[in-house]
Design a protein around this motif. Sequence first.
Motif, PDB file in Angstrom:
ATOM      1  N   ARG A 171       0.838  -1.204   0.000  1.00 55.29           N
ATOM      2  CA  ARG A 171       0.000   0.000   0.000  1.00 55.29           C
ATOM      3  C   ARG A 171       0.869   1.248   0.000  1.00 55.29           C
ATOM      4  NH1 ARG A 171      -5.113   1.940  -1.032  1.00 55.29           N
ATOM      5  NH2 ARG A 171      -5.553   3.674   0.335  1.00 55.29           N
ATOM      6  N   PRO A 172       0.802   2.052  -1.072  1.00 52.13           N
ATOM      7  CA  PRO A 172       1.493   3.346  -1.056  1.00 52.13           C
ATOM      8  C   PRO A 172       0.802   4.240  -0.023  1.00 52.13           C
ATOM      9  CG  PRO A 172       0.902   2.703  -3.289  1.00 52.13           C
ATOM     10  CD  PRO A 172       0.168   1.790  -2.356  1.00 52.13           C
ATOM     11  N   ILE A 173       1.424   4.442   1.084  1.00 53.16           N
ATOM     12  CA  ILE A 173       0.799   5.067   2.250  1.00 53.16           C
ATOM     13  C   ILE A 173       0.874   6.599   2.226  1.00 53.16           C
ATOM     14  CG2 ILE A 173       2.759   5.067   3.858  1.00 53.16           C
ATOM     15  CD1 ILE A 173      -0.595   3.551   4.735  1.00 53.16           C
ATOM     16  N   LEU A 179      -2.398   9.546   0.428  1.00 52.99           N
ATOM     17  CA  LEU A 179      -3.632  10.033   1.043  1.00 52.99           C
ATOM     18  C   LEU A 179      -3.342  10.420   2.491  1.00 52.99           C
ATOM     19  CD1 LEU A 179      -6.214   7.329  -0.135  1.00 52.99           C
ATOM     20  CD2 LEU A 179      -6.041   9.688  -0.948  1.00 52.99           C
ATOM     21  N   PRO A 180      -4.098  11.354   3.041  1.00 51.06           N
ATOM     22  CA  PRO A 180      -3.922  11.692   4.454  1.00 51.06           C
ATOM     23  C   PRO A 180      -4.139  10.452   5.332  1.00 51.06           C
ATOM     24  CG  PRO A 180      -5.328  13.303   3.372  1.00 51.06           C
ATOM     25  CD  PRO A 180      -5.116  12.185   2.392  1.00 51.06           C
ATOM     26  N   LYS A 187      -6.280   5.091   7.275  1.00 49.51           N
ATOM     27  CA  LYS A 187      -6.778   4.252   8.361  1.00 49.51           C
ATOM     28  C   LYS A 187      -8.138   3.649   8.000  1.00 49.51           C
ATOM     29  CE  LYS A 187      -6.541   6.675  12.161  1.00 49.51           C
ATOM     30  NZ  LYS A 187      -6.359   7.162  13.540  1.00 49.51           N
ATOM     31  N   LYS A 188      -8.986   4.414   7.333  1.00 52.14           N
ATOM     32  CA  LYS A 188     -10.283   3.877   6.901  1.00 52.14           C
ATOM     33  C   LYS A 188     -10.078   2.736   5.906  1.00 52.14           C
ATOM     34  CE  LYS A 188     -13.036   7.987   7.701  1.00 52.14           C
ATOM     35  NZ  LYS A 188     -13.752   9.102   7.114  1.00 52.14           N
ATOM     36  N   VAL A 216       1.461  10.114   5.457  1.00 55.97           N
ATOM     37  CA  VAL A 216       2.574   9.966   6.385  1.00 55.97           C
ATOM     38  C   VAL A 216       3.637   9.036   5.806  1.00 55.97           C
ATOM     39  CG1 VAL A 216       1.112  10.378   8.401  1.00 55.97           C
ATOM     40  CG2 VAL A 216       1.494   8.037   7.626  1.00 55.97           C
ATOM     41  N   HIS A 217       4.827   9.135   6.351  1.00 54.84           N
ATOM     42  CA  HIS A 217       5.925   8.239   5.989  1.00 54.84           C
ATOM     43  C   HIS A 217       5.559   6.832   6.464  1.00 54.84           C
ATOM     44  CE1 HIS A 217       9.917   6.402   6.201  1.00 54.84           C
ATOM     45  NE2 HIS A 217      10.282   7.305   5.306  1.00 54.84           N
TER      46      HIS A 217
END
Length: 166
Positions: free
Chosen positions: A108-110, A113-114, A119-120, A149-150
């Motif tokens: 997942r490219p984290i 998105l914010p 988290k959702k 976030v990183h």
Amino acid sequence: RLKNKARYSINTKMTPNLFAQKIRGGKKTILFELVPPPIDTPASEIKLSLSLFSKLIAPYQVDAVNLPEIVDEKGRGKRSSSYRPKVQPLAISPYLKADGLPNIIINRPIVYLPWEKQKKWLTKAYTDYKIKNFVFVGGASSQIRYPGVHPHEAVKSIKSEHKDEF
């Protein structure tokens, strides 16, 4: 790979995660990576291809199948071929599970998105799709400011919120 494209892996415990237990025990694992098909591929063709893939790898006692989420990374410069959007890994994971491949890993490219939206997505993957293994991927360039976030921060956040599960 670029230094800033670090990958961090987490898993969640809903039911015993034999793949995670094997890794924690220092045992060797067999993984296959399956790049999802282009988004315009007919559903019948996707189902057939995934079934054939499952049959092809069955003799190898595969521990997990890694499904990367492919994004268009504009920060890497000119591509040698044009970007073709891919089917989302969550959409094809039920087919693989139905074919007897229960351990799915989603890359997942984290950063795109914010964190609240991520988290959702993670809750949905965990709850609705029973995905227990993730690899968090960073961005294409350290020169780009991403809204998310990183990967390291995402893992720290999950571990602090779910400390009893790790």
